[in-house]
Design a protein around this motif. Structure first.
Motif, PDB file in Angstrom:
ATOM      1  N   ARG A 284       0.817  -1.216   0.000  1.00  0.00           N
ATOM      2  CA  ARG A 284       0.000   0.000   0.000  1.00  0.00           C
ATOM      3  C   ARG A 284       0.852   1.267   0.000  1.00  0.00           C
ATOM      4  O   ARG A 284       0.547   2.224  -0.698  1.00  0.00           O
ATOM      5  CB  ARG A 284      -0.922   0.002   1.231  1.00  0.00           C
ATOM      6  N   VAL A 285       1.907   1.268   0.778  1.00  0.00           N
ATOM      7  CA  VAL A 285       2.699   2.506   0.899  1.00  0.00           C
ATOM      8  C   VAL A 285       3.588   2.700  -0.323  1.00  0.00           C
ATOM      9  O   VAL A 285       3.677   3.797  -0.874  1.00  0.00           O
ATOM     10  CB  VAL A 285       3.550   2.482   2.191  1.00  0.00           C
TER      11      VAL A 285
ATOM     12  N   HIS B 167       1.262  -1.397  13.328  1.00  0.00           N
ATOM     13  CA  HIS B 167       0.575  -0.524  12.367  1.00  0.00           C
ATOM     14  C   HIS B 167      -0.548  -1.275  11.639  1.00  0.00           C
ATOM     15  O   HIS B 167      -1.611  -0.706  11.388  1.00  0.00           O
ATOM     16  CB  HIS B 167       1.602   0.021  11.364  1.00  0.00           C
TER      17      HIS B 167
ATOM     18  N   HIS C 227      -3.943   0.641  12.238  1.00  0.00           N
ATOM     19  CA  HIS C 227      -4.394   1.460  11.101  1.00  0.00           C
ATOM     20  C   HIS C 227      -4.509   0.698   9.793  1.00  0.00           C
ATOM     21  O   HIS C 227      -5.538   0.730   9.141  1.00  0.00           O
ATOM     22  CB  HIS C 227      -3.435   2.648  10.890  1.00  0.00           C
ATOM     23  N   CYS C 228      -3.422   0.043   9.404  1.00  0.00           N
ATOM     24  CA  CYS C 228      -3.401  -0.559   8.066  1.00  0.00           C
ATOM     25  C   CYS C 228      -3.987  -1.965   8.115  1.00  0.00           C
ATOM     26  O   CYS C 228      -3.335  -2.951   7.793  1.00  0.00           O
ATOM     27  CB  CYS C 228      -1.974  -0.553   7.510  1.00  0.00           C
TER      28      CYS C 228
ATOM     29  N   PRO D   6      -8.366  -0.558   5.499  1.00  0.00           N
ATOM     30  CA  PRO D   6      -7.493   0.402   6.191  1.00  0.00           C
ATOM     31  C   PRO D   6      -8.253   1.553   6.838  1.00  0.00           C
ATOM     32  O   PRO D   6      -9.262   2.010   6.332  1.00  0.00           O
ATOM     33  CB  PRO D   6      -6.585   0.910   5.070  1.00  0.00           C
ATOM     34  N   SER D   7      -7.705   1.981   7.969  1.00  0.00           N
ATOM     35  CA  SER D   7      -8.247   3.126   8.667  1.00  0.00           C
ATOM     36  C   SER D   7      -7.243   4.271   8.470  1.00  0.00           C
ATOM     37  O   SER D   7      -6.352   4.491   9.285  1.00  0.00           O
ATOM     38  CB  SER D   7      -8.400   2.741  10.144  1.00  0.00           C
ATOM     39  N   CYS D   8      -7.379   4.979   7.347  1.00  0.00           N
ATOM     40  CA  CYS D   8      -6.350   5.948   6.943  1.00  0.00           C
ATOM     41  C   CYS D   8      -6.441   7.274   7.712  1.00  0.00           C
ATOM     42  O   CYS D   8      -5.461   8.008   7.791  1.00  0.00           O
ATOM     43  CB  CYS D   8      -6.423   6.210   5.442  1.00  0.00           C
TER      44      CYS D   8
ATOM     45  N   CYS E  65      -3.703   8.235  10.192  1.00  0.00           N
ATOM     46  CA  CYS E  65      -2.536   7.341  10.009  1.00  0.00           C
ATOM     47  C   CYS E  65      -1.267   8.174   9.898  1.00  0.00           C
ATOM     48  O   CYS E  65      -1.214   9.130   9.112  1.00  0.00           O
ATOM     49  CB  CYS E  65      -2.734   6.502   8.749  1.00  0.00           C
TER      50      CYS E  65
ATOM     51  N   VAL F 170       1.434   7.562   8.471  1.00  0.00           N
ATOM     52  CA  VAL F 170       2.148   7.352   7.203  1.00  0.00           C
ATOM     53  C   VAL F 170       1.419   8.017   6.031  1.00  0.00           C
ATOM     54  O   VAL F 170       1.908   8.059   4.919  1.00  0.00           O
ATOM     55  CB  VAL F 170       2.277   5.818   6.969  1.00  0.00           C
ATOM     56  N   ARG F 171       0.266   8.576   6.312  1.00  0.00           N
ATOM     57  CA  ARG F 171      -0.619   9.027   5.240  1.00  0.00           C
ATOM     58  C   ARG F 171       0.046  10.017   4.282  1.00  0.00           C
ATOM     59  O   ARG F 171      -0.225   9.999   3.076  1.00  0.00           O
ATOM     60  CB  ARG F 171      -1.863   9.671   5.854  1.00  0.00           C
TER      61      ARG F 171
ATOM     62  N   CYS G  94       2.031   7.807   1.864  1.00  0.00           N
ATOM     63  CA  CYS G  94       1.486   6.492   1.465  1.00  0.00           C
ATOM     64  C   CYS G  94       0.889   6.578   0.064  1.00  0.00           C
ATOM     65  O   CYS G  94       0.161   7.526  -0.253  1.00  0.00           O
ATOM     66  CB  CYS G  94       0.416   6.048   2.455  1.00  0.00           C
TER      67      CYS G  94
ATOM     68  N   TYR H  30      -1.318   4.542  -1.190  1.00  0.00           N
ATOM     69  CA  TYR H  30      -2.631   3.874  -1.273  1.00  0.00           C
ATOM     70  C   TYR H  30      -3.708   4.849  -1.721  1.00  0.00           C
ATOM     71  O   TYR H  30      -3.816   5.958  -1.206  1.00  0.00           O
ATOM     72  CB  TYR H  30      -3.005   3.316   0.106  1.00  0.00           C
TER      73      TYR H  30
HETATM   74  S1  SF4 Z   1      -2.611   5.755   4.786  1.00  0.00           S
HETATM   75 FE1  SF4 Z   1      -1.576   3.974   3.875  1.00  0.00          FE
HETATM   76  S2  SF4 Z   1      -0.394   3.065   5.565  1.00  0.00           S
HETATM   77 FE2  SF4 Z   1      -1.938   4.399   6.468  1.00  0.00          FE
HETATM   78  S3  SF4 Z   1      -3.686   3.054   6.911  1.00  0.00           S
HETATM   79 FE3  SF4 Z   1      -4.026   3.994   4.891  1.00  0.00          FE
HETATM   80  S4  SF4 Z   1      -3.211   2.486   3.453  1.00  0.00           S
HETATM   81 FE4  SF4 Z   1      -2.349   1.985   5.460  1.00  0.00          FE
END
Ligand code: SF4
Length: 216
Positions: free
Chosen positions: A154-155, A192, A196-197, A201-203, A206, A208-209, A212, A214
């Motif tokens: 995803r990332v 993670h 979240h992931c 996914p619970s973005c 997050c 990493v958003r 990321c 995704y």
């Molecule tokens: S932003 Fe990316 S890493 Fe974060 S939960 Fe969503 S898909 Fe996963």
């Protein structure tokens, strides 16, 4: 595929979740057994099985290797697939006792040799072997699991079905070869993926958003 800025990913996850101090286990034997019992089950079930072994005073290489099969099955039953796991665990521990004398001697061999030896044992695949080398033997062997594959896909857009060894190589080529980092990075992936992931996914929120890839 996006540029794999893995140190950035690790720093971001650690910034959110803190240093996770993995793997749970008081002794090398406990970590070793946990790595085998956790196959196809959740960690909470493994904890119950290990608590049973502790309560029975059975966390001992020789005792476990030669325990009556029915008793071992009953003690590790919470971890699921208990008949198969009991048979494999006893067989693996007997091999170690017969060939090396002690778990310490076995784990103290060179990391690559240890990994190869583990992979020759029935019931030990790459993920279990790397978990044992990294967490029980304290040697740098990066652990890949389904969570790692999901997050990397995803990332950074790595293939969802990437082979274990290919993803492992991609990662280890881009981070310092340090046991503490390998241990904690794997723990961060797991944390993670749980928080979240997830599969869905619970973005929102997050960490990493911002980088990321995704867009599902
Ligand atoms: S932003 Fe990316 S890493 Fe974060 S939960 Fe969503 S898909 Fe996963």
């Amino acid at each position: 595929m996006k540029k794999l800025q893995l140190v950035e990913l690790y720093d971001t996850l650690k910034g959110r979740y803190g240093f996770l101090d993995w793997w749970p286990g008081e002794t090398r034997l406990e970590i070793f057994i946990g790595a085998i019992l956790t196959q196809n089950t959740s960690w909470s079930n493994v904890e119950k099985a290990i608590a049973n072994l502790k309560a029975a005073g059975a966390l001992d290489l020789h005792r476990l290797a030669h325990m009556r099969r029915g008793k071992l099955e009953a003690l590790i039953r919470p971890s699921g697939f208990y008949r198969q796991k009991a048979e494999r665990l006893a067989s693996i521990l007997r091999h170690i006792e017969d060939d090396y004398g002690s778990l310490e001697t076995f784990l103290d061999m060179d990391g690559q040799a240890l990994r190869s030896r583990l992979l020759e044992m029935k019931g030990i695949g790459s993920e279990t072997a790397d978990s044992i080398v990294l967490y029980a033997a304290d040697k740098p062997s990066f652990v890949i699991d389904a969570y790692t594959k999901r997050i990397m896909h995803r990332v950074y857009g790595t293939r969802e079905d990437i082979a274990y060894g290919d993803l492992q190589n991609l990662i280890v080529q881009r981070i310092p070869k340090k046991v503490r980092l390998y241990k904690d990075f794997h723990a961060q992936f797991v944390e993670h993926a749980k928080l979240h992931c997830r599969k869905a996914p619970s973005c929102k929120g997050c960490p990493v958003r911002t980088f990321c890839g995704y867009n599902g």
